[in-house]
Design an enzyme around this catalytic site. Structure first.
Site, PDB file in Angstrom:
ATOM      1  N   SER A 311       0.789  -1.237   0.000  1.00 52.21           N
ATOM      2  CA  SER A 311       0.000   0.000   0.000  1.00 52.21           C
ATOM      3  C   SER A 311       0.815   1.277   0.000  1.00 52.21           C
ATOM      4  O   SER A 311       0.267   2.368  -0.196  1.00 52.21           O
ATOM      5  CB  SER A 311      -0.950   0.000   1.206  1.00 52.21           C
ATOM      6  OG  SER A 311      -1.920  -1.016   1.065  1.00 52.21           O
ATOM      7  N   ILE A 312       2.118   1.187   0.218  1.00 53.26           N
ATOM      8  CA  ILE A 312       2.972   2.371   0.055  1.00 53.26           C
ATOM      9  C   ILE A 312       2.771   2.960  -1.339  1.00 53.26           C
ATOM     10  O   ILE A 312       2.795   4.175  -1.530  1.00 53.26           O
ATOM     11  CB  ILE A 312       4.463   1.991   0.264  1.00 53.26           C
ATOM     12  CG1 ILE A 312       4.737   1.596   1.713  1.00 53.26           C
ATOM     13  CG2 ILE A 312       5.385   3.120  -0.180  1.00 53.26           C
ATOM     14  CD1 ILE A 312       4.686   2.718   2.711  1.00 53.26           C
TER      15      ILE A 312
END
Length: 588
Positions: A311-312
């Site tokens: 999700s970065i």
């Protein structure tokens, strides 16, 4: 009788010839071939002196690595008592010396028993004790500063290793080897900055304590113990890094405390884009540095190696959606659904969320939907914005340094990627996975930290520095590494401002994935990430990337725990403690 006389003459002639031959041999040894004996070119003078000389190396003469304040990163200097072996055979004021250093006389004499080389007493001495010892002017008794390796290595992957390598010497420095400037046994850099800066670090001359002995090993009085060292005021060169010793120790100690096994942390000064601290795990296996650990060499810097971000990467998707005007503030997304449109497990359902709420709570469905919409009109949208944020190109300092073209401070830094197969851009499920940092997406933790610094600076892209300057021994500058912009387009200031608010929301929101950091003395902005590596065994990469203080950004940081289980990962704890530690360092 004549036969006897004849035999005597023959014997005498033979003896004369033998004596002449020995004489000729002595002439050859002492006058003719003294510096180049036999086809091996042996220097007999040097050999004779070496045979009658014993020595103690005080400094190997190789260039050093220092932090930004000039403190050594690889060694600690201690004042030590040094005793030479010949003291055992002579009368010396052991009682006086023992009183000065605070040891029993017997302890000192026991250490000298049967010693063949100088004895170093490991008890640390004060400056005053050193002065008192040397004031005695006893041959073979010295108080001197000696350098010891740090008990806990600092930034070992970044700084790298040195070792003897005949192959590297012959390949890179054959001219120096031929003219005697270095030996085949001279240590050279084999990894990290030791290797990158090796040509600047090669030793000119060792610093030694020397004394001469007779054939029984006793001192040749009248020939005092001497110090020899380079008289060159410029060498050895020091590499003045951007690291801060206190911050580096903080990061190392925190990783060790939480026993992070695979991954690491990097801390960047946002204003000038300098690395303040960098620590990779696992630690280097000094006996076999290139032995594989978790599929990689132990000497490999995990922070320069592409990893799956999870999700970065939503930071990229969000920036693209904002700049392409794809966001409607009132529009909500169904976060009870997966990226494939299926219902997610009940304990992972989030309901209907706005774009801002989706970013704060890391809703996968929102970013999968946005990416699928954007890629229809622009198939390259995700890699374009990954590039704008500096994620898929090497971000370390590169430039021409003297005759070195494209000199790299971060040797071994690799490029990131978004796609490996461009045909996947036409596959909705593949687009959905890519939008949330899965499938083929890989980025380096250093690039992620640089992305956070870029957003905090309002979109200004810079190369990351780990070294400020090369300095001569007399503290004058040999070379200064100036700031370099990172090539390529960047996000506009409005997009950067919106991203700053989104990153703050991750921490400030009641349900944000970074809400744990609300209690820190510095306000944090950032993004969490959990990348699935092995679904069957619940193996993930666990990330937190951000910057602080949020309203006056000074530091960007990434902590990543690789190939771990999400439930036991210390990523957030490591991030929390480092931020708290930096506050303490700055306010003490």
């Amino acid at each position: 009788m004549k036969i006897i006389h004849k035999r005597i003459y023959i014997t005498l002639i033979f003896i004369l010839l033998l004596i002449s031959g020995l004489g000729a041999r002595l002439v050859q040894l002492q006058l003719v071939s003294t510096e180049s004996f036999t086809d091996k070119k042996i220097n007999l003078i040097e050999g004779s002196v070496k045979q009658r000389t014993q020595e103690m190396v005080v400094d190997d003469g190789r260039g050093k690595f220092e932090d930004k304040n000039g403190q050594s990163l690889t060694s600690i200097t201690h004042n030590r008592l040094v005793l030479f072996p010949f003291l055992e055979k002579m009368k010396w004021p052991v009682q006086q010396v023992s009183e000065i250093v605070g040891m029993q006389p017997k302890e000192l004499t026991n250490r000298l028993a049967n010693a063949k080389t100088p004895v170093v007493i490991t008890k640390e001495l004060s400056h005053a004790q050193v002065e008192k010892i040397n004031a005695l002017k006893v041959p073979g008794v010295f108080g001197i500063p000696l350098k010891d390796e740090r008990p806990v290595p600092l930034a070992e992957h970044l700084i790298g290793l040195e070792a003897q390598s005949k192959q590297i010497i012959e390949e890179k420095y054959s001219d120096k080897l031929k003219n005697g400037a270095i030996k085949s046994t001279t240590p050279v850099g084999i990894s990290g900055m030791q290797r990158a800066f090796d040509e600047f670090l090669l030793p000119e001359q060792e610093s030694k304590l020397l004394y001469h002995v007779d054939r029984l090993g006793g001192p040749m009085f009248g020939i005092d113990v001497k110090y020899t060292g380079t008289a060159n005021p410029y060498y050895p060169v020091s590499v003045r890094t951007t690291l801060d010793l206190s911050a580096q120790e903080l990061v190392e100690n925190t990783l060790n405390h939480y026993k992070l096994k695979d991954g690491g942390a990097v801390l960047i000064d946002i204003k000038n884009n300098k690395v303040i601290a960098m620590a990779s795990r696992p630690s280097i296996n000094k006996k076999d540095p290139f032995k594989k650990q978790n599929g990689s060499d132990s000497v490999e810097n995990r922070l320069l190696t592409p990893q799956t971000p999870g999700s970065i990467f939503k930071t990229v998707t969000a920036a693209a959606a904002l700049e392409q005007n794809k966001i409607q503030p009132s529009l909500t997304y169904n976060c009870d659904k997966s990226i494939y449109g299926n219902n997610v497990e009940e304990d992972h359902q989030k309901g209907q969320l706005t774009f801002e709420e989706s970013f704060a709570q890391s809703c996968n469905a929102t970013f999968a939907q946005l990416a699928k919409e954007m890629i229809i009109s622009n198939p390259n949208i995700l890699e374009q914005y990954a590039d704008k944020l500096g994620l898929i190109q090497p971000v370390g300092w590169t430039g021409d340094v003297f005759h070195f073209e494209h000199f790299k401070q971060f040797l071994g830094e690799k490029s990131g990627r978004v796609w490996t197969n461009t045909r996947e851009k036409k596959v909705p499920n593949a687009v959905a996975q890519t939008a949330i940092g899965q499938l083929d997406v890989k980025v380096t933790p250093l690039a992620v930290a640089n992305m956070m610094a870029t957003i905090a600076r309002g979109g200004e892209k810079k190369q990351v520095k780990a070294v400020d300057a090369l300095e001569y021994k007399n503290n004058t500058s040999l070379y200064t590494f100036k700031e370099h912009e990172l090539k390529g387009d960047t996000i506009n200031k409005a997009t950067a401002a919106s991203m700053q608010q989104l990153l703050k929301g991750v921490v400030q929101s009641e349900k944000g994935t970074g809400r744990r950091f609300q209690t820190l003395p510095y306000e944090v902005a950032g993004k969490s990430g959990t990348a699935e590596i092995n679904v069957k065994d619940d193996i993930v990469n666990k990330w937190f990337a951000g910057y602080f203080p949020a309203d006056d950004p000074k530091y960007a940081m990434v902590v990543v725990d690789l190939n771990t289980k999400s439930a036991i990962s210390p990523t957030n704890s490591v991030f929390y403690d480092i931020v708290k530690g930096m506050y303490d360092l700055n306010t003490r």
